[in-house]
Motif scaffolding. Structure first.
Motif, PDB file in Angstrom:
ATOM      1  N   SER A  73       0.855  -1.185   0.000  1.00 29.73           N
ATOM      2  CA  SER A  73       0.000   0.000   0.000  1.00 29.73           C
ATOM      3  C   SER A  73       0.886   1.228   0.000  1.00 29.73           C
ATOM      4  CB  SER A  73      -0.900   0.017   1.235  1.00 29.73           C
ATOM      5  OG  SER A  73      -1.488   1.293   1.414  1.00 29.73           O
ATOM      6  N   LYS A  74       0.487   2.255  -0.717  1.00 27.62           N
ATOM      7  CA  LYS A  74       1.313   3.463  -0.739  1.00 27.62           C
ATOM      8  C   LYS A  74       1.332   4.150   0.625  1.00 27.62           C
ATOM      9  CE  LYS A  74      -2.021   6.930  -2.334  1.00 27.62           C
ATOM     10  NZ  LYS A  74      -2.277   7.944  -3.372  1.00 27.62           N
ATOM     11  N   ASP A  75       0.324   3.855   1.472  1.00 24.06           N
ATOM     12  CA  ASP A  75       0.321   4.431   2.814  1.00 24.06           C
ATOM     13  C   ASP A  75       1.499   3.936   3.648  1.00 24.06           C
ATOM     14  OD1 ASP A  75      -1.944   5.890   2.343  1.00 24.06           O
ATOM     15  OD2 ASP A  75      -3.307   4.383   3.156  1.00 24.06           O
ATOM     16  N   LEU A  76       2.155   2.852   3.207  1.00 29.27           N
ATOM     17  CA  LEU A  76       3.291   2.314   3.937  1.00 29.27           C
ATOM     18  C   LEU A  76       4.602   2.972   3.553  1.00 29.27           C
ATOM     19  CD1 LEU A  76       2.385  -1.474   3.619  1.00 29.27           C
ATOM     20  CD2 LEU A  76       1.827   0.098   5.475  1.00 29.27           C
ATOM     21  N   LEU A  77       4.577   3.854   2.558  1.00 28.88           N
ATOM     22  CA  LEU A  77       5.817   4.407   2.020  1.00 28.88           C
ATOM     23  C   LEU A  77       6.243   5.720   2.661  1.00 28.88           C
ATOM     24  CD1 LEU A  77       5.106   3.723  -1.745  1.00 28.88           C
ATOM     25  CD2 LEU A  77       6.844   2.579  -0.349  1.00 28.88           C
ATOM     26  N   GLY A 109       6.032   2.581  -4.669  1.00 30.09           N
ATOM     27  CA  GLY A 109       7.396   2.319  -4.214  1.00 30.09           C
ATOM     28  C   GLY A 109       7.631   0.872  -3.846  1.00 30.09           C
ATOM     29  N   ALA A 110       8.824   0.615  -3.325  1.00 31.80           N
ATOM     30  CA  ALA A 110       9.241  -0.749  -3.046  1.00 31.80           C
ATOM     31  C   ALA A 110      10.452  -0.749  -2.134  1.00 31.80           C
ATOM     32  CB  ALA A 110       9.588  -1.464  -4.350  1.00 31.80           C
ATOM     33  N   MET A 111      10.820  -1.927  -1.644  1.00 30.89           N
ATOM     34  CA  MET A 111      12.093  -2.138  -0.989  1.00 30.89           C
ATOM     35  C   MET A 111      13.012  -2.823  -1.991  1.00 30.89           C
ATOM     36  SD  MET A 111      13.035  -3.876   2.669  1.00 30.89           S
ATOM     37  CE  MET A 111      12.569  -5.558   2.249  1.00 30.89           C
ATOM     38  N   VAL A 112      14.170  -2.223  -2.216  1.00 26.56           N
ATOM     39  CA  VAL A 112      15.129  -2.718  -3.208  1.00 26.56           C
ATOM     40  C   VAL A 112      16.385  -3.182  -2.471  1.00 26.56           C
ATOM     41  CG1 VAL A 112      16.519  -2.115  -5.222  1.00 26.56           C
ATOM     42  CG2 VAL A 112      14.225  -1.133  -4.947  1.00 26.56           C
ATOM     43  N   THR A 113      16.730  -4.447  -2.625  1.00 20.84           N
ATOM     44  CA  THR A 113      17.896  -5.021  -1.956  1.00 20.84           C
ATOM     45  C   THR A 113      18.972  -5.336  -2.980  1.00 20.84           C
ATOM     46  OG1 THR A 113      16.486  -6.011  -0.261  1.00 20.84           O
ATOM     47  CG2 THR A 113      18.729  -6.861  -0.453  1.00 20.84           C
ATOM     48  N   ASP A 114      20.148  -4.759  -2.791  1.00 23.04           N
ATOM     49  CA  ASP A 114      21.295  -4.971  -3.673  1.00 23.04           C
ATOM     50  C   ASP A 114      22.217  -5.990  -3.000  1.00 23.04           C
ATOM     51  OD1 ASP A 114      23.465  -4.866  -5.337  1.00 23.04           O
ATOM     52  OD2 ASP A 114      23.863  -2.737  -5.084  1.00 23.04           O
ATOM     53  N   THR A 115      22.417  -7.121  -3.656  1.00 25.07           N
ATOM     54  CA  THR A 115      23.185  -8.212  -3.051  1.00 25.07           C
ATOM     55  C   THR A 115      24.568  -8.387  -3.670  1.00 25.07           C
ATOM     56  OG1 THR A 115      22.214  -9.842  -4.574  1.00 25.07           O
ATOM     57  CG2 THR A 115      21.049  -9.446  -2.502  1.00 25.07           C
ATOM     58  N   THR A 116      25.093  -7.338  -4.294  1.00 27.56           N
ATOM     59  CA  THR A 116      26.374  -7.489  -4.997  1.00 27.56           C
ATOM     60  C   THR A 116      27.573  -7.557  -4.069  1.00 27.56           C
ATOM     61  OG1 THR A 116      26.467  -5.083  -5.281  1.00 27.56           O
ATOM     62  CG2 THR A 116      25.594  -6.379  -7.121  1.00 27.56           C
ATOM     63  N   ASP A 117      27.465  -7.024  -2.861  1.00 27.10           N
ATOM     64  CA  ASP A 117      28.608  -7.049  -1.954  1.00 27.10           C
ATOM     65  C   ASP A 117      28.915  -8.495  -1.565  1.00 27.10           C
ATOM     66  OD1 ASP A 117      30.301  -6.811   0.454  1.00 27.10           O
ATOM     67  OD2 ASP A 117      29.784  -4.684   0.341  1.00 27.10           O
ATOM     68  N   PRO A 118      30.168  -8.932  -1.698  1.00 29.24           N
ATOM     69  CA  PRO A 118      30.508 -10.320  -1.338  1.00 29.24           C
ATOM     70  C   PRO A 118      30.314 -10.623   0.141  1.00 29.24           C
ATOM     71  CG  PRO A 118      32.496  -9.023  -1.782  1.00 29.24           C
ATOM     72  CD  PRO A 118      31.330  -8.210  -2.226  1.00 29.24           C
ATOM     73  N   ASP A 119      30.303  -9.597   0.973  1.00 34.75           N
ATOM     74  CA  ASP A 119      30.049  -9.774   2.389  1.00 34.75           C
ATOM     75  C   ASP A 119      28.536  -9.908   2.593  1.00 34.75           C
ATOM     76  OD1 ASP A 119      29.697  -9.649   5.099  1.00 34.75           O
ATOM     77  OD2 ASP A 119      30.921  -7.851   5.409  1.00 34.75           O
TER      78      ASP A 119
END
Length: 242
Positions: A73-77, A109-119
């Motif tokens: 829901s956009k109310d969560l953003l 909107g959204a939650m965007v997770t970038d997993t490129t870090d090797p850690d």
């Protein structure tokens, strides 16, 4: 009090797992969501319709090593309206509230997770909001933010009798992103490094893409350039014909 990510984004196994690693997102918006108090009227001429804007939101298939969880829901953003004790800092507060000076015609909107870090303990997680404005307002938002960041360094917001202090620092952003862009860090002073967020706001025509980014290990965050580049390209495509 900052908003925890799992209070604002679509729930689910991956969302809950990611949110558990975060201290907070949306430092500027306080407790609770928008509360549904920003229901727009008819979309202004020139604004991207909600269906097209929703289709322009980044997806997990758009950028390698990125996971995207759209908001339920956009109310969560966004948070409720708030007032900075330093008037010059108000554009910084407005960026993450549902009732800003320059109202969004539509947003998602959204939650965007970038997993490129090797850690594995260093994922970068961004709360992303894309928005469309009536003609001229998106530029006004970026102009106001730019002016604010030149003079705004500290401010406080009081909600429910509780005052929270924030520090703001402008940072150099990647050149060539959109028609205008600003980048800065904002931090709840009581939480130290764990309370600091990197904010990136980019304008593409009459639309904006805003990112609040943290690292799950609480070290200084960065936003991988490929993510906003792709998001801006999708916004430009969605705006064609409006």
């Amino acid at each position: 009090m900052p908003i925890r990510a799992d209070h604002r984004l679509l729930t689910g196994r991956r969302a809950v797992a990611a949110a558990a690693l975060l201290p907070a997102l949306a430092l500027a918006t306080g407790c609770g969501g928008g509360g549904g108090d920003d229901k727009p009227g008819p979309v202004a001429s020139g604004a991207v319709p909600i269906a097209k804007l929703t289709s322009a939101l980044l997806t997990s298939s758009d950028v390698p090593h990125v996971q995207v969880l759209p908001a339920g829901s956009k109310d969560l953003l966004l948070g409720a309206a708030a007032k900075a004790d330093v008037p010059a800092c108000q554009p910084v507060v407005d960026q993450w509230t549902s009732r800003p000076k320059h109202p969004r015609q539509v947003y998602t909107g959204a939650m965007v997770t970038d997993t490129t870090d090797p850690d594995k303990g260093a994922k970068a997680i961004s709360l992303t909001v894309i928005a469309s404005y009536k003609v001229g307002d998106a530029k006004a938002v970026l102009d106001d933010l730019t002016a604010a960041l030149a003079v705004c360094h500290d401010y406080a917001v009081t909600r429910g009798g509780v005052t929270t202090h924030f520090q703001v620092k402008s940072v150099a952003g990647d050149p060539g992103l959109g028609d205008q862009r600003v980048s800065y860090t904002i931090g709840d002073t009581s939480k130290g490094a764990a309370g600091q967020v990197l904010v990136t706001v980019i304008r593409a025509g009459e639309t904006t893409a805003a990112f609040e980014t943290v690292r799950t290990d609480h070290k200084p965050a960065t936003l991988r350039r490929t993510i906003p580049v792709k998001q801006v390209a999708k916004l430009r495509t969605a705006a064609k014909g409006n």
